[in-house]
Each structure stands twice: as C-alpha cells, then as structure tokens.
Write a protein that holds these residues in place. Structure first.
Motif, PDB file in Angstrom:
ATOM      1  N   UNK A   1      30.337   3.911   6.948  1.00 57.61           N
ATOM      2  CA  UNK A   1      30.051   2.944   7.790  1.00 57.61           C
ATOM      3  C   UNK A   1      29.994   3.739   8.730  1.00 57.61           C
ATOM      4  N   UNK A   2      29.241   5.580   9.304  1.00 66.84           N
ATOM      5  CA  UNK A   2      29.639   6.122  10.004  1.00 66.84           C
ATOM      6  C   UNK A   2      28.962   5.546  10.578  1.00 66.84           C
ATOM      7  N   UNK A   3      28.177   5.152  12.265  1.00 64.62           N
ATOM      8  CA  UNK A   3      26.795   5.183  13.345  1.00 64.62           C
ATOM      9  C   UNK A   3      25.514   6.335  12.815  1.00 64.62           C
ATOM     10  N   UNK A   4      25.641   7.666  12.430  1.00 73.80           N
ATOM     11  CA  UNK A   4      25.020   8.611  11.920  1.00 73.80           C
ATOM     12  C   UNK A   4      24.571   7.707  10.602  1.00 73.80           C
ATOM     13  N   UNK A   5      23.211   7.000  10.457  1.00 76.34           N
ATOM     14  CA  UNK A   5      22.921   6.725   9.163  1.00 76.34           C
ATOM     15  C   UNK A   5      22.834   7.736   7.775  1.00 76.34           C
ATOM     16  N   UNK A   6      22.516   8.798   7.982  1.00 72.69           N
ATOM     17  CA  UNK A   6      22.762   9.752   7.174  1.00 72.69           C
ATOM     18  C   UNK A   6      22.636  11.211   7.623  1.00 72.69           C
ATOM     19  N   UNK A   7      24.016  11.443   7.918  1.00 71.43           N
ATOM     20  CA  UNK A   7      24.240  12.840   8.561  1.00 71.43           C
ATOM     21  C   UNK A   7      23.398  14.404   8.116  1.00 71.43           C
ATOM     22  N   UNK A   8      22.861  13.981   6.426  1.00 75.21           N
ATOM     23  CA  UNK A   8      22.161  14.996   6.729  1.00 75.21           C
ATOM     24  C   UNK A   8      20.772  15.241   6.646  1.00 75.21           C
ATOM     25  N   UNK A   9      20.008  14.393   6.619  1.00 75.36           N
ATOM     26  CA  UNK A   9      18.563  14.228   7.610  1.00 75.36           C
ATOM     27  C   UNK A   9      18.558  14.566   9.408  1.00 75.36           C
ATOM     28  N   UNK A  10      19.876  13.443   9.420  1.00 73.38           N
ATOM     29  CA  UNK A  10      19.827  13.776  11.194  1.00 73.38           C
ATOM     30  C   UNK A  10      19.979  15.883  11.679  1.00 73.38           C
ATOM     31  N   UNK A  11      20.519  16.283  10.193  1.00 67.04           N
ATOM     32  CA  UNK A  11      21.416  17.712  10.429  1.00 67.04           C
ATOM     33  C   UNK A  11      20.007  18.753   9.809  1.00 67.04           C
ATOM     34  N   UNK A  12      18.967  17.747   9.265  1.00 68.63           N
ATOM     35  CA  UNK A  12      17.927  18.419   8.566  1.00 68.63           C
ATOM     36  C   UNK A  12      16.872  18.518   9.623  1.00 68.63           C
ATOM     37  N   UNK A  13      16.725  17.323  10.389  1.00 70.85           N
ATOM     38  CA  UNK A  13      15.360  17.262  11.513  1.00 70.85           C
ATOM     39  C   UNK A  13      16.341  18.442  12.927  1.00 70.85           C
ATOM     40  N   UNK A  14      17.582  18.238  13.132  1.00 68.18           N
ATOM     41  CA  UNK A  14      18.376  18.654  14.280  1.00 68.18           C
ATOM     42  C   UNK A  14      17.483  20.523  13.924  1.00 68.18           C
ATOM     43  N   UNK A  15      18.182  21.219  12.395  1.00 70.96           N
ATOM     44  CA  UNK A  15      17.834  22.510  12.902  1.00 70.96           C
ATOM     45  C   UNK A  15      15.883  22.248  12.210  1.00 70.96           C
ATOM     46  N   UNK A  16      15.875  21.774  11.966  1.00 74.02           N
ATOM     47  CA  UNK A  16      13.823  21.699  12.077  1.00 74.02           C
ATOM     48  C   UNK A  16      13.485  21.724  13.360  1.00 74.02           C
ATOM     49  N   UNK A  17      13.409  21.223  14.092  1.00 73.46           N
ATOM     50  CA  UNK A  17      12.982  20.547  15.759  1.00 73.46           C
ATOM     51  C   UNK A  17      13.966  22.083  16.654  1.00 73.46           C
ATOM     52  N   UNK A  18      14.980  22.417  16.566  1.00 67.82           N
ATOM     53  CA  UNK A  18      15.375  23.465  16.848  1.00 67.82           C
ATOM     54  C   UNK A  18      14.363  25.171  16.520  1.00 67.82           C
ATOM     55  N   UNK A  19      13.778  25.094  15.347  1.00 68.37           N
ATOM     56  CA  UNK A  19      13.083  26.069  15.068  1.00 68.37           C
ATOM     57  C   UNK A  19      11.919  26.075  15.840  1.00 68.37           C
TER      58      UNK A  19
END
Length: 197
Positions: free
Chosen positions: A5-23
């Motif tokens: 029930x985390x406010x983050x729907x999918x931590x894995x997907x969000x973190x992957x997006x952050x890594x990709x966006x930074x690159x």
C-alpha cells in the motif's frame, strides 16, 4: 515491511524510470562512468522524498549469505528472502539492473523479485532491497535439468551456464543458482540476464 500500500505504485518501475531518465538527460555529454553516479544520486533523492529507506535492524531478519552483489537475509515469519543488491553487476549504467530484474520476472515468474525500497548494506554501499519467495528446495538443480527447462522456454545453450533466445542472454545459470523445489519445479533464484544487442 509490507509495501503493498505504498504511495509509490511500483517502486521497481519508478526507479527504473529515474535511472533511464537520468541517462537520457546526460546524453552523450557525460562519459558512461558518470551515469551510475548520477543515477545513484537520483535514486537516493527518490528514496528520501518517498520514505523508501529500509532499516534491517528494525526487521526480524537473519543473515544467510553474501555474494558478488547481494547480501541475503531471510524474513523468518514471512517465508521470503531479502536481498540487498549493490548494483555491482549493472556496470556503469543502473538501467541494466532494472532490465535484468524485469526480464527475470518475465522468464522466471514462479520466483519473482519485488523491490520494496533502498538501504545501505554492511559495507555501506547503496542498495536496492529486493524480496523473493523463500523456496523449499530438495536440492540444487542439475545441469541437465536446467538445460531441459531452458530449452522448453525457447533458449539455446551457448555454454553449460549460458543461454540465449532472440531477446535475452541468460548466464550464470549454474546449479547453486537454480533450485529443485520439493514440488518438483525449478526455481531460478539468482541468474544474470541482459538484452541481446
């Protein structure tokens, strides 16, 4: 520890997006060695701003083992394995880690990873915190059992511990990374996966 029930729907997907966006933001302006440093900083900020830090001292866990990239613990009451992954095998780009975890879940869905947050391991390295089901194993799988299973998934063998199909290369597929469960199924608990170039 339940982050369903985390406010983050999918931590894995969000973190992957952050890594990709930074690159993508860095583009060709930065050498590839600096991708990982920038991605790590972004993920630390993400963890801080979303309360995603996990303290092992607050969990009821027991240390199991340490490998090249993981410190492994068991959650005694939850029938799970907790892995603190230091991104060692991601190389200079953390996106490789997220690609690997997503590919693992696609290929080996009977023992999926779920990312529940971030922590520092015993060496004070920044880590993703992953959980997997704890597998009741009869023994390690044999090389022949692994080869048969991988062939059924549509993979060709390149070497006794390396396989490929049109999309992925799976390696480090050795008996101690694949368990033969008490139910007779194989569980690929710790292989390496990369997309084919």
């Amino acid at each position: 520890m339940d982050r369903t029930h985390s406010p983050i729907n999918s931590i894995l997907e969000q973190a992957a997006y952050i890594a990709r966006r930074k690159k993508e933001t860095a583009g060709t302006l930065e050498p590839t060695e600096s991708y990982k440093r920038g991605q790590t900083k972004e993920l630390i900020d993400f963890a801080k701003s979303n309360n995603l830090w996990i303290s092992l001292s607050e969990l009821n866990v027991e240390f199991l083992s340490k490998g090249g990239e993981n410190e492994v613990y068991t959650g005694n009451k939850d029938n799970i394995v907790i892995k603190l992954n230091n991104f060692e095998y991601a190389g200079d780009d953390l996106e490789n880690f997220f690609i690997r975890i997503n590919a693992h879940n696609k290929l080996f869905g009977n023992v999926p990873y779920q990312m529940i947050g971030f922590a520092y391991n015993s060496q004070q390295e920044f880590c993703a915190v992953l959980i997997q089901p704890y597998i009741l194993a009869e023994r390690e799988a044999t090389e022949d059992e692994i080869a048969t299973y991988m062939k059924a998934l549509g993979f060709e063998m390149d070497y006794y511990d390396e396989y490929h199909n049109s999309e992925y290369e799976v390696f480090d597929v050795v008996p101690n990374n694949v368990l033969y469960g008490i139910d007779g199924d194989l569980y690929f608990i710790d292989t390496q996966i990369r997309t084919r170039s």
